[in-house]
Design an enzyme around this catalytic site. Sequence first.
Site, PDB file in Angstrom:
ATOM      1  N   ASN A 183       0.744  -1.255   0.025  1.00 12.62           N
ATOM      2  CA  ASN A 183      -0.152  -0.065   0.012  1.00 12.62           C
ATOM      3  C   ASN A 183       0.930   1.068   0.206  1.00 12.62           C
ATOM      4  OD1 ASN A 183      -2.977  -0.402   0.202  1.00 12.62           O
ATOM      5  ND2 ASN A 183      -2.293  -2.149   1.596  1.00 12.62           N
TER       6      ASN A 183
ATOM      7  N   HIS B 149      -8.592  -1.448   5.878  1.00 15.20           N
ATOM      8  CA  HIS B 149      -8.772  -2.806   6.456  1.00 15.20           C
ATOM      9  C   HIS B 149      -9.336  -3.704   5.351  1.00 15.20           C
ATOM     10  CE1 HIS B 149      -9.803  -5.638   9.391  1.00 15.20           C
ATOM     11  NE2 HIS B 149     -11.082  -5.783   8.806  1.00 15.20           N
TER      12      HIS B 149
HETATM   13  C1  GRF Z   1      -3.284  -4.862   3.983  1.00 14.56           C
HETATM   14  O1  GRF Z   1      -4.025  -6.058   3.473  1.00 14.56           O
HETATM   15  C2  GRF Z   1      -4.130  -3.867   4.778  1.00 14.56           C
HETATM   16  O2  GRF Z   1      -5.560  -4.032   4.364  1.00 14.56           O
HETATM   17  C3  GRF Z   1      -4.024  -4.350   6.336  1.00 14.56           C
HETATM   18  O3  GRF Z   1      -2.627  -4.901   6.114  1.00 14.56           O
HETATM   19  C4  GRF Z   1      -2.073  -5.150   4.868  1.00 14.56           C
HETATM   20  C5  GRF Z   1      -0.953  -4.426   4.547  1.00 14.56           C
HETATM   21  O4  GRF Z   1      -0.307  -4.731   3.303  1.00 14.56           O
HETATM   22  N1  GRF Z   1      -4.267  -3.210   7.072  1.00 14.56           N
HETATM   23  P1  GRF Z   1       0.859  -4.024   2.859  1.00 14.56           P
HETATM   24  O5  GRF Z   1       1.884  -3.989   3.721  1.00 14.56           O
HETATM   25  O6  GRF Z   1       0.439  -2.650   2.439  1.00 14.56           O
HETATM   26  O7  GRF Z   1       1.363  -4.904   1.390  1.00 14.56           O
END
Ligand code: GRF
Length: 216
Positions: free
Chosen positions: A30, A125
Site C-alpha cells: 500500500n 482494512h
Molecule cells: C493490507 O491487507 C491492509 O488491508 C492491512 O494490512 C495489509 C498491509 O499490506 N491493514 P501491505 O503491507 O500494504 O502490503
Amino acid sequence: MTTLVPGTKVVIKEKMMINIGVLASGRGTNLQAIIEAIEDGKIEGEIKIVMSDHPDACALKRAQQYHIATQYIHFKEFKNREDYDKEIVKTLKEKKIELVVLAGYMRILSPYFIRTYKNKIMNIHPALLPSFPGLHAHKQTVEYGVKVSGCTVHFVDEGIDSGPMILQKAVEVSDEDTEESLAEKILQEEHQIYPRAIQLFCEGRLVIKGRRVFIK
Ligand code: GRF
C-alpha cells in the site's frame, strides 16, 4: 489567450502540499501504491517519513528506494504503549506531519496518539467494515461464507477498525476463493482506494459529521 497588461503582477499559485507520515510493519505494497500516486502527481502531499516497529520491514526498504526518510523504533525500549507512541509522535511533530497513514501497521495506537492526531489518522482494512474488524479479516470472511467482501479506508478512532469510513470497494467472493486468493483480489482494490482517500484528504475535501464522512 491571456493578454498581460504591462506592470501586471503575475501570481503563480503554489499547491499546498500536505506532510504525510506513514507507519508500516510489513511488506508495504500500500505504501508503494501511495508513493506511486504521489510520483504521478495525483496526491498533493509528500511523505516526510516512514516509521516501523520492525527493523527489516520491506516497507522501510521501499521508502529508502525513493529517498524517503525512515525510522525504526524498537518497542521493547519503552515501558508501555503510550511511551512508545510518544516517541513516534515526537518524530511526527518534528517533521510537521499533518496526516498519519497506517499501511499495514500491526500495533494498536494508544488513546494519546489518537487524540493528538484526531481525525488525521487513516487506516485501510481488508473487509467491508463494520463486518470482520480486527485480525485475520480474510479468514473470518471466507469462513463466514459471505458472497461479497472488499476493503475500507477509515479514520482511526479509539476502537478497533471502528472509525468513520471514507471509501469502500467491494469484491465478489467466489466458491473457489481461499483466504489467499481473496487477500490478493482485495489488495488490488486497496491499492486504488487508499491513494484516492489520501488525495481527497490532501485536497481538503473530506468533511466528518458524526460517523459520516462526506466528500465535498
Ligand atoms: C493490507 O491487507 C491492509 O488491508 C492491512 O494490512 C495489509 C498491509 O499490506 N491493514 P501491505 O503491507 O500494504 O502490503
